[in-house]
Design a protein around this motif. Sequence first.
Motif, PDB file in Angstrom:
ATOM      1  N   MET A   1       0.827  -1.204   0.000  1.00  6.61           N
ATOM      2  CA  MET A   1       0.000   0.000   0.000  1.00  6.61           C
ATOM      3  C   MET A   1       0.866   1.260   0.000  1.00  6.61           C
ATOM      4  N   ALA A   2       1.874   1.338   0.865  1.00  9.86           N
ATOM      5  CA  ALA A   2       2.679   2.555   0.995  1.00  9.86           C
ATOM      6  C   ALA A   2       3.383   2.953  -0.311  1.00  9.86           C
ATOM      7  N   PRO A   3       3.964   1.997  -1.079  1.00  7.32           N
ATOM      8  CA  PRO A   3       4.653   2.404  -2.313  1.00  7.32           C
ATOM      9  C   PRO A   3       3.726   2.912  -3.408  1.00  7.32           C
ATOM     10  N   THR A   4       2.414   2.718  -3.275  1.00  5.82           N
ATOM     11  CA  THR A   4       1.478   3.182  -4.290  1.00  5.82           C
ATOM     12  C   THR A   4       1.134   4.645  -4.047  1.00  5.82           C
ATOM     13  N   ASP A   5       0.286   5.184  -4.937  1.00  8.12           N
ATOM     14  CA  ASP A   5      -0.207   6.553  -4.767  1.00  8.12           C
ATOM     15  C   ASP A   5      -1.663   6.573  -4.324  1.00  8.12           C
ATOM     16  N   SER A   6      -2.176   5.428  -3.849  1.00 10.40           N
ATOM     17  CA  SER A   6      -3.581   5.333  -3.459  1.00 10.40           C
ATOM     18  C   SER A   6      -3.869   6.219  -2.250  1.00 10.40           C
ATOM     19  N   THR A   7      -5.077   6.755  -2.234  1.00 11.09           N
ATOM     20  CA  THR A   7      -5.531   7.551  -1.098  1.00 11.09           C
ATOM     21  C   THR A   7      -5.776   6.633   0.098  1.00 11.09           C
ATOM     22  N   VAL A   8      -5.356   7.085   1.273  1.00 15.08           N
ATOM     23  CA  VAL A   8      -5.476   6.286   2.498  1.00 15.08           C
ATOM     24  C   VAL A   8      -6.336   7.049   3.495  1.00 15.08           C
ATOM     25  N   LEU A   9      -7.254   6.326   4.143  1.00 12.38           N
ATOM     26  CA  LEU A   9      -8.072   6.909   5.210  1.00 12.38           C
ATOM     27  C   LEU A   9      -7.770   6.168   6.509  1.00 12.38           C
ATOM     28  N   ILE A  10      -7.186   6.883   7.461  1.00  9.19           N
ATOM     29  CA  ILE A  10      -6.818   6.307   8.757  1.00  9.19           C
ATOM     30  C   ILE A  10      -7.903   6.664   9.760  1.00  9.19           C
ATOM     31  N   ARG A  11      -8.481   5.643  10.387  1.00  6.20           N
ATOM     32  CA  ARG A  11      -9.549   5.870  11.355  1.00  6.20           C
ATOM     33  C   ARG A  11      -9.120   5.362  12.728  1.00  6.20           C
ATOM     34  N   GLY A  12      -9.437   6.127  13.744  1.00 14.82           N
ATOM     35  CA  GLY A  12      -9.085   5.717  15.098  1.00 14.82           C
ATOM     36  C   GLY A  12      -9.384   6.826  16.084  1.00 14.82           C
ATOM     37  N   GLU A  13      -9.426   6.458  17.357  1.00 15.81           N
ATOM     38  CA  GLU A  13      -9.699   7.440  18.404  1.00 15.81           C
ATOM     39  C   GLU A  13      -8.567   8.455  18.507  1.00 15.81           C
ATOM     40  N   THR A  14      -8.858   9.562  19.155  1.00 15.04           N
ATOM     41  CA  THR A  14      -7.841  10.580  19.402  1.00 15.04           C
ATOM     42  C   THR A  14      -6.695   9.988  20.215  1.00 15.04           C
ATOM     43  N   GLY A  15      -5.472  10.252  19.760  1.00 18.03           N
ATOM     44  CA  GLY A  15      -4.301   9.806  20.505  1.00 18.03           C
ATOM     45  C   GLY A  15      -3.797   8.429  20.135  1.00 18.03           C
ATOM     46  N   THR A  16      -4.352   7.797  19.097  1.00 21.19           N
ATOM     47  CA  THR A  16      -3.905   6.449  18.721  1.00 21.19           C
ATOM     48  C   THR A  16      -2.684   6.463  17.816  1.00 21.19           C
ATOM     49  N   GLY A  17      -2.264   7.643  17.347  1.00 11.19           N
ATOM     50  CA  GLY A  17      -1.055   7.721  16.531  1.00 11.19           C
ATOM     51  C   GLY A  17      -1.314   7.782  15.042  1.00 11.19           C
ATOM     52  N   LYS A  18      -2.409   8.432  14.634  1.00  8.24           N
ATOM     53  CA  LYS A  18      -2.754   8.501  13.214  1.00  8.24           C
ATOM     54  C   LYS A  18      -1.704   9.280  12.418  1.00  8.24           C
ATOM     55  N   GLU A  19      -1.158  10.345  13.018  1.00 15.24           N
ATOM     56  CA  GLU A  19      -0.138  11.119  12.305  1.00 15.24           C
ATOM     57  C   GLU A  19       1.143  10.316  12.118  1.00 15.24           C
ATOM     58  N   LEU A  20       1.501   9.476  13.088  1.00 16.07           N
ATOM     59  CA  LEU A  20       2.686   8.628  12.951  1.00 16.07           C
ATOM     60  C   LEU A  20       2.514   7.634  11.809  1.00 16.07           C
ATOM     61  N   ILE A  21       1.312   7.095  11.650  1.00 15.36           N
ATOM     62  CA  ILE A  21       1.044   6.178  10.548  1.00 15.36           C
ATOM     63  C   ILE A  21       1.146   6.917   9.216  1.00 15.36           C
ATOM     64  N   ALA A  22       0.613   8.127   9.168  1.00 14.18           N
ATOM     65  CA  ALA A  22       0.706   8.927   7.941  1.00 14.18           C
ATOM     66  C   ALA A  22       2.168   9.204   7.589  1.00 14.18           C
ATOM     67  N   ARG A  23       2.981   9.528   8.585  1.00 18.00           N
ATOM     68  CA  ARG A  23       4.414   9.762   8.348  1.00 18.00           C
ATOM     69  C   ARG A  23       5.091   8.495   7.834  1.00 18.00           C
ATOM     70  N   ALA A  24       4.745   7.339   8.412  1.00 14.36           N
ATOM     71  CA  ALA A  24       5.339   6.075   7.968  1.00 14.36           C
ATOM     72  C   ALA A  24       4.952   5.766   6.529  1.00 14.36           C
ATOM     73  N   ILE A  25       3.687   6.018   6.171  1.00 12.18           N
ATOM     74  CA  ILE A  25       3.246   5.786   4.795  1.00 12.18           C
ATOM     75  C   ILE A  25       4.042   6.658   3.828  1.00 12.18           C
ATOM     76  N   HIS A  26       4.227   7.919   4.178  1.00 12.46           N
ATOM     77  CA  HIS A  26       4.992   8.824   3.320  1.00 12.46           C
ATOM     78  C   HIS A  26       6.452   8.383   3.206  1.00 12.46           C
ATOM     79  N   ASP A  27       7.051   8.009   4.330  1.00 13.68           N
ATOM     80  CA  ASP A  27       8.467   7.630   4.324  1.00 13.68           C
ATOM     81  C   ASP A  27       8.731   6.349   3.539  1.00 13.68           C
ATOM     82  N   LEU A  28       7.727   5.504   3.393  1.00 14.50           N
ATOM     83  CA  LEU A  28       7.886   4.254   2.652  1.00 14.50           C
ATOM     84  C   LEU A  28       7.436   4.372   1.196  1.00 14.50           C
ATOM     85  N   SER A  29       6.998   5.555   0.804  1.00 19.04           N
ATOM     86  CA  SER A  29       6.488   5.745  -0.553  1.00 19.04           C
ATOM     87  C   SER A  29       7.583   6.287  -1.470  1.00 19.04           C
ATOM     88  N   ARG A  30       7.277   6.317  -2.757  1.00 16.50           N
ATOM     89  CA  ARG A  30       8.226   6.877  -3.721  1.00 16.50           C
ATOM     90  C   ARG A  30       8.293   8.398  -3.622  1.00 16.50           C
TER      91      ARG A  30
END
Length: 295
Positions: A1-30
């Motif tokens: 998923m990360a190497p693609t350009d697909s749109t990602v929707l991260i769902r979760g409660e406040t404080g679960t680390g959604k921004e960290l997941i977004a950063r990881a997706i970006h860092d693993l992408s082209r």
Amino acid sequence: MAPTDSTVLIRGETGTGKELIARAIHDLSRRRERTLVKVNCAAIPTGLLESELFGHEKGAFTGAIAQKIGRFELADGGTLFLDEVGDIAPELQPKLLRVLQEREFERLGGTRTHKVDVRIVAATNADLGAMVEDRRFRSDLYYRLNVFPIELPSLRDRREDIPALVRYFAQTAARRMNKHIESIAAETLDALRAYDWPGNVRELENLVERAVILSDGPELRVPPTQVRAATPHAARHPAPQPAATLSDVERSHIVRALHDASWVLGGKNGAAARLGMKRTTLQSRLVKLGIQKPD
């Protein structure tokens, strides 16, 4: 998923680390060599969010004394992280949908169309599906965002991660404060595992940092007062029990009276008198409810 350009929707409660997941997706992408631009849609007033996302031309509105580049242009070739995307006002949603579909937009107050190549990673703690049903969020925008959904579990649903997270946060805070933490008290871990963490990982990180500040020696200890509810989760939230039927209640009441009367039906101290009914009536109730004297 990360190497693609697909749109990602991260769902979760406040404080679960959604921004960290977004950063990881970006860092693993082209796109990792380009910019990750972040926008908190809930933190910017609705009247200013359009300008933040798409920019504006000089004189577009009162106070627009110069041209401004929006976040979509800044993220061109990279990734745009839309945090709390469910807070985008309905009147702005069609313009966001257009840029997702057509990869083009106009600045506020402008007529020139700008083309962009941006990957969208969105996050929300809201139930967008329910918002669509309530007509508070466009269904076409929801489907466009929900290409690759990621559900982040709350910390109370992954308690096995707490010891590793505590060690990581403790070491990180200790290095920053020039302290030395070698171990974590067993009772501290037990209390942290028992707590429900309504603020999730963010709350845990803040509590551990506070504990590092208060710890004098190499062992990390969290004062009991800092963990507001060190009661096991199951004890605080027992499983709901099915409601008793009228027959169940009646049966229990009759059996208790029979037990108190030593299973004697008639007479002044018999079960029928205790229940305020005739002996014949009691006998018919015993047959109907299937009550039999134990051996």
